[in-house]
Enzyme design. Structure first.
Site, PDB file in Angstrom:
ATOM      1  CE  LYS A  93     -14.059   6.474   0.662  1.00 54.63           C
ATOM      2  NZ  LYS A  93     -12.946   6.612   2.091  1.00 54.63           N
ATOM      3  CE  LYS A 104      -2.452  11.014   2.741  1.00 57.91           C
ATOM      4  NZ  LYS A 104      -3.174  10.119   1.578  1.00 57.91           N
ATOM      5  CE  LYS A 119      -6.446  14.009  -0.059  1.00 58.44           C
ATOM      6  NZ  LYS A 119      -6.570  12.845  -0.811  1.00 58.44           N
ATOM      7  NE  ARG A 120      -2.459   8.535   6.541  1.00 53.57           N
ATOM      8  CZ  ARG A 120      -1.285   8.490   5.893  1.00 53.57           C
ATOM      9  NH1 ARG A 120      -0.435   9.211   6.574  1.00 53.57           N
ATOM     10  NH2 ARG A 120      -1.086   7.930   4.736  1.00 53.57           N
ATOM     11  CG  HIS A 168      -2.112  -0.783   1.118  1.00 53.01           C
ATOM     12  ND1 HIS A 168      -3.355  -0.485   0.470  1.00 53.01           N
ATOM     13  CD2 HIS A 168      -2.289  -2.258   1.470  1.00 53.01           C
ATOM     14  CE1 HIS A 168      -4.209  -1.458   0.563  1.00 53.01           C
ATOM     15  NE2 HIS A 168      -3.837  -2.373   1.248  1.00 53.01           N
ATOM     16  CB  THR A 208     -10.611   5.080  -1.112  1.00 52.12           C
ATOM     17  OG1 THR A 208      -9.979   5.441   0.140  1.00 52.12           O
ATOM     18  CG2 THR A 208      -9.626   3.609  -1.476  1.00 52.12           C
TER      19      THR A 208
END
Length: 830
Positions: A669, A563, A557-558, A366, A665
């Site tokens: 969504k 990111k 998100k985290r 992952h 993911t």
């Protein structure tokens, strides 16, 4: 009320009258309350037990069928399962939401209020755990025999609060009122050892024998949560393990007055399942993390052997009964543990045990981040699991023999392929152990899988290319469309029927409707309604009022530097200074919504959260802005809160550095709910862009190859600041106290990291990002065109259902077929 219902009706019926009777029975006999004194939480618990009874019928028939037919089953091992609230999801999957709502109404209760009472099981950190939960939903919905295995953390991922803009972690006490969805299984308990020594001897027949003598034992007790499928009479199992002391109370110590010593073993043992992901910066945290991983993996494997031996006396075909998917490296110690169980506990020769082991496990990687590829020091592993270290070293010896035969004289390759990292302090490479001990290795998006083959695991791909696969992640449309966005789901169902819920590819039938002005108008009505709902939630949670007519620009998100939430912030500041330079500037009104948690020990990520709130304080209060920009941080992001946010987003921020995000993911969504994406060519963004069409996706930034070239050429982020007036001003204002109430030191670490290092190329992608954001603003002003693009995004997202992912796994890796339960009593028929 009818008192003549049969037991089957009481526990399995779905008519309004039956549900009322079952609810009142559970209120009386489960909660021990009569209606006049029952609280809202009592009502929630009674309804939860009522719904669980219906799933229980499906589980009993499913389990009976699996047992009778001795079917091949999947065991999904994951340190995280971020399930989300159960009640609403189970009502959707059982097809009884409307009957339940009516039953509650007739009893004077509001179903939505009962749904709000549920505590979310915070048993995951982010995408990894949520993916596992989506897969459980799809496995049951596709009627694939499966068991999920993990840890029953007493305290889950922390609850996040904000104090003066800083993240503050609060204990997540999700179990404090009990959990109606689980079934305790005290009869299913296994012993797990730690520490001690290894004894080697040769018996009278000349057989070499090894005995591990741990100096400490912990018991693992099973708790089962039933996972029902959508529209089918199938339910699978999530089995979570709670750690208990083998001897909870030392009576002798208590008698002599050592009251603390009498319970020390109980405290130490229960710590293993106490909290999700301890801070592992300190040695104690590393020890506990390894204990957790071994604990649940050992319990799971012992449980599989127990189940197998119910129908067979020989373990030689264990791999034909079970296939075990390792969800990242957290359960990779299972390779050594299964070998130990087969060799030491069941007297199997090494060669046969290894054949079974390597045909049992499959491994999903992952991550591409080097720091996320787990390594355990040889010293720590040897101290905590001495027998497992022996086994790993023997696996490595045999593995390297094969490597050297294949590549004679290539010691550099042998070193790279070794399970043991020899440079510096010796460490066991858990990803390498998973690769060697598995029959399959897969990435989770096409780009990610290519980078695994070409870079991260290139030597393993050269050695065994047949092992490598790609299975792009997916998410369940039941939770993230049908449950989270009932208005949009109803509109889609009215237009194309309800077949899309089980076959998401049917959404493509919406495509012609993107050209229908009347349908676009209905689409906008739905979007406006869900945006109003979210605006109300934002006001309640943050005190910030936002305009539902504005563009909802969402990054949830985290928090991690790769990111690049701080790239989003730089764009906000660019817009802000544009308005300050010209208060009459034509700026498309935007609401920038952030949500997510930073790891407690990740100071830079926590500083970015503080910066978001500090920028929001200035921007939201500036009269020149006059409400055209709003910045809000929605605290305590989880599945429950995500279900408010995903439907309302107009723009989805998927802006990670190319080559860093395995898949993502959240991007799926948001797009499934009609948000347009601005994103880099990273992870599953690439495939989303391919499916929805480049014209419906705002792509920016460097590619993986361009990032590598820039890094190789010697990246100088400071030159970008010097050459870009916009960036230069932003950096100056972040440093001069404008956004920190005059404190010139607060954001210095962040500014200096960007100017002198910028490891994730934020500044390199800034200009491209800002340019594409201008196109976003222009596109949003034409609501007809924007709505058309939104419809097409939804229509073309069928590929990203977790049902498709599970079908891919079943066909390409697991070789498992669907099974219909026998003899069920259910509203669902085969």
């Amino acid at each position: 009320m009818n008192d003549t219902f049969t037991s089957n009706e009481i526990h399995g019926g779905t008519s309004t009258e039956v549900l009322k009777r079952s609810f009142l029975d559970n209120l009386s006999y489960r909660q021990a309350k009569f209606p006049a004194v029952a609280t809202t939480y009592d009502h929630y618990m009674a309804l939860a037990y009522t719904v669980r009874d219906r799933i229980m019928q499906h589980w009993l028939q499913s389990a009976s069928t699996y047992y009778e037919q001795s079917v091949r089953s999947l065991c999904y091992l994951s340190a995280e399962f971020l399930l989300g609230p159960h009640l609403g999801n189970n009502l959707v999957n059982l097809g009884m939401e409307s009957e339940t709502r009516q039953a509650m109404l007739e009893l004077g209760l509001d179903l939505d209020r009962l749904l709000a009472e549920e505590e979310e099981p915070g048993l995951g950190n982010g995408g990894l755990g949520r993916l596992a939960a989506c897969y459980l939903d799809s496995l049951a919905s596709l009627q694939i025999p499966a068991i999920g295995y993990g840890i029953r953390y007493e305290f889950g991922i922390f609850d996040q609060e904000l104090k003066d803009g800083w993240q503050v972690e609060r204990t997540d006490k999700w179990l404090r009122y009990g959990n109606p969805w689980e079934v305790a299984r005290p009869e299913i308990t296994f012993t797990v050892g730690f520490g001690g020594s290894v004894r080697e001897q040769v018996d009278s027949a000349g057989n070499y024998q090894v005995e591990w003598v741990p100096d400490r034992h912990v018991m693992g007790m099973a708790y089962d949560t039933l996972i029902g499928g959508y529209g089918v009479p199938t339910a699978n199992l999530l089995r979570l393990w709670q750690a208990q002391a083998s001897e909870s109370f030392d009576f002798q110590l208590f008698n002599v007055g050592d009251y603390q010593g009498a319970v020390l073993e109980k405290i130490a043992s229960e710590n293993i399942s106490k909290v999700l992901y301890p801070n592992d910066e300190a040695l104690q945290g590393k020890v506990l993390r390894l204990q957790q991983q071994y604990f649940f993996t050992s319990c799971a494997l012992q449980d599989m052997i127990r189940i197998y031996l119910q129908r067979s006396s020989q373990l030689g075909n264990l791999h034909e009964k079970f296939t075990v998917q390792l969800n990242d490296t957290h359960p990779a110690i299972g390779v050594a543990e299964l070998m130990r169980l087969l060799i030491d506990q069941h007297a199997m020769p090494w060669e046969l045990a290894w054949e079974i082991t390597r045909r049992t496990f499959a491994y999903t990687n992952h991550t591409l981040l080097p720091e996320a590829l787990e390594r355990w020091s040889v010293e720590l592993l040897g101290r905590l699991l001495p027998r497992h270290l022996q086994i790993i070293l023997e696996i490595n010896r045999r593995h390297l023999e094969g490597v050297r035969k294949r590549y004679p004289g290539d010691e550099e390759r042998a070193s790279r392929l070794s399970l043991i990292e020899e440079q510096g302090s010796r460490a066991v490479r858990m990803a390498h152990l998973a690769c060697v001990g598995s029959y399959s290795i897969n990435g989770v998006a096409e780009l990610h899988s290519r980078l695994l083959r070409d870079e991260v695991l290139r030597d393993f791909h050269d050695l065994t290319p047949e092992k490598f696969h790609n299975v792009t992640n997916g998410v369940t449309p039941r939770r993230f469309m049908l449950l989270a966005n009932p208005r949009l789901s109803a509109l889609i169902t009215h237009a194309i029927g309800d077949g899309w819920i089980r076959d998401l590819d049917q959404l493509h039938r919406l495509e012609p409707l993107a050209d229908d002005a009347a349908f676009r108008a209905e689409w906008r009505v739905v979007k406006r309604a869900v945006k109003e709902d979210l605006a109300e939630k934002v006001q309640q949670r943050t005190g910030i009022s936002v305009d539902p007519e504005s563009l909802f620009d969402v990054q949830v998100k985290r928090f991690h530097e790769y990111k690049r939430q701080h790239l989003n912030l730089l764009h906000i500041l660019s817009l802000y200074f544009q308005i300050k330079d010209n208060p009459a500037a034509d700026v498309t009104p935007r609401t920038f919504l952030f949500a997510g948690k930073a790891a407690p020990g990740y100071q830079m990520a926590k500083l970015i959260i503080k910066l978001i709130n500090s920028v929001g304080e200035v921007v939201n209060g500036d009269s020149d802005v006059n409400g055209r920009l709003r910045v809000a941080f929605f605290p305590d992001f989880n599945v429950k809160n995500g279900q408010w946010i995903y439907p309302a987003a107009d723009l989805s921020e998927q802006i990670s550095t190319a080559g860093k995000e395995a898949s993502g993911t959240g991007n799926m969504k948001l797009s499934m709910n009609g948000a347009l994406t601005i994103g880099t060519l990273d992870g599953a963004n690439i495939e989303i862009r391919d499916h929805v069409g480049p014209e419906n996706f705002f792509c920016f930034g460097m590619t993986v190859e361009e990032v590598a070239s820039l890094q190789a050429a010697g990246y100088d982020p400071g030159s970008l600041v010097r050459d870009n007036a916009d960036l230069s001003r932003i950096m100056h204002r972040l440093s001069d106290g404008t956004f920190s109430r005059g404190d010139t030191e607060l954001f210095r670490p962040l500014v200096e990291n960007l100017q002198y290092h910028d490891p994730f190329f934020v500044l390199a992608d800034f200009s491209s990002y800002v340019e594409r954001q201008r196109e976003v603003s222009a596109a949003f002003q034409d609501r007809e065109v924007w709505t058309q693009k939104s419809i097409l995004n939804v229509a073309r997202m069928g590929h990203f259902s977790s049902d498709r992912s599970i079908r891919d796994y079943c066909r390409e890796i697991w070789q498992i077929d669907a099974i219909q339960p026998n003899g069920f009593n259910s509203k669902f028929k085969p």
